[in-house]
Design an enzyme around this catalytic site. Structure first.
Site, PDB file in Angstrom:
ATOM      1  N   GLY A  30       0.802  -1.219   0.000  1.00 38.24           N
ATOM      2  CA  GLY A  30       0.000   0.000   0.000  1.00 38.24           C
ATOM      3  C   GLY A  30       0.832   1.265   0.000  1.00 38.24           C
ATOM      4  N   ASP A  59       4.197   5.862 -10.973  1.00 33.76           N
ATOM      5  CA  ASP A  59       3.921   7.154 -11.609  1.00 33.76           C
ATOM      6  C   ASP A  59       2.417   7.421 -11.669  1.00 33.76           C
ATOM      7  OD1 ASP A  59       6.628   7.644 -12.024  1.00 33.76           O
ATOM      8  OD2 ASP A  59       6.620   6.724 -14.011  1.00 33.76           O
ATOM      9  N   CYS A  89      -3.829   0.353 -13.365  1.00 33.58           N
ATOM     10  CA  CYS A  89      -2.603   0.440 -14.152  1.00 33.58           C
ATOM     11  C   CYS A  89      -1.917  -0.917 -14.310  1.00 33.58           C
ATOM     12  CB  CYS A  89      -1.654   1.444 -13.487  1.00 33.58           C
ATOM     13  SG  CYS A  89      -0.033   1.551 -14.248  1.00 33.58           S
TER      14      CYS A  89
END
Length: 112
Positions: A30, A59, A89
């Site tokens: 996390g 990112d 992502c």
């Protein structure tokens, strides 16, 4: 050389004293936001159905956190929004194609 290192050390200490917040990405553990004078806020990951490629996840997390922050969300909401974006992502191969849309992130947040 020793004098130069001591000078760099003094400058670094002076610089770090001005830091008020530190956002730490912890991968599959996390994230955490440390803010001077406040309790640490921790955010667990939002599990992905299938992890295909982690390229760009950090990112994506940072960018999503920044977006939520400038939109005026609370720090806790910023971390949650960023975790949702990073979760999306990692389910797509490649850094650019894996950047999720706002609608996709919103959908993940609704289901968690």
């Amino acid at each position: 050389m020793v004098a130069q290192l001591l000078s760099i050390r003094r400058e670094l200490i002076t610089y770090l004293q001005g830091v008020k917040q530190v956002l730490v990405k912890l991968g599959d553990k996390g994230s955490a936001l440390f803010t001077k004078g406040e309790e640490t806020i921790r955010q667990p990951i939002i599990s992905a159905e299938k992890v295909i490629d982690t390229t760009g996840a950090g990112d994506t997390f940072t960018a999503a956190f920044a977006v939520a922050l400038v939109e005026g969300k609370s720090k806790k909401e910023c971390l949650r929004f960023a975790a949702a974006a990073a979760s999306l992502c990692v389910q797509v191969k490649g850094a650019i194609p894996s950047m999720p849309s706002r609608n996709s992130v919103s959908d993940v947040l609704k289901s968690h």
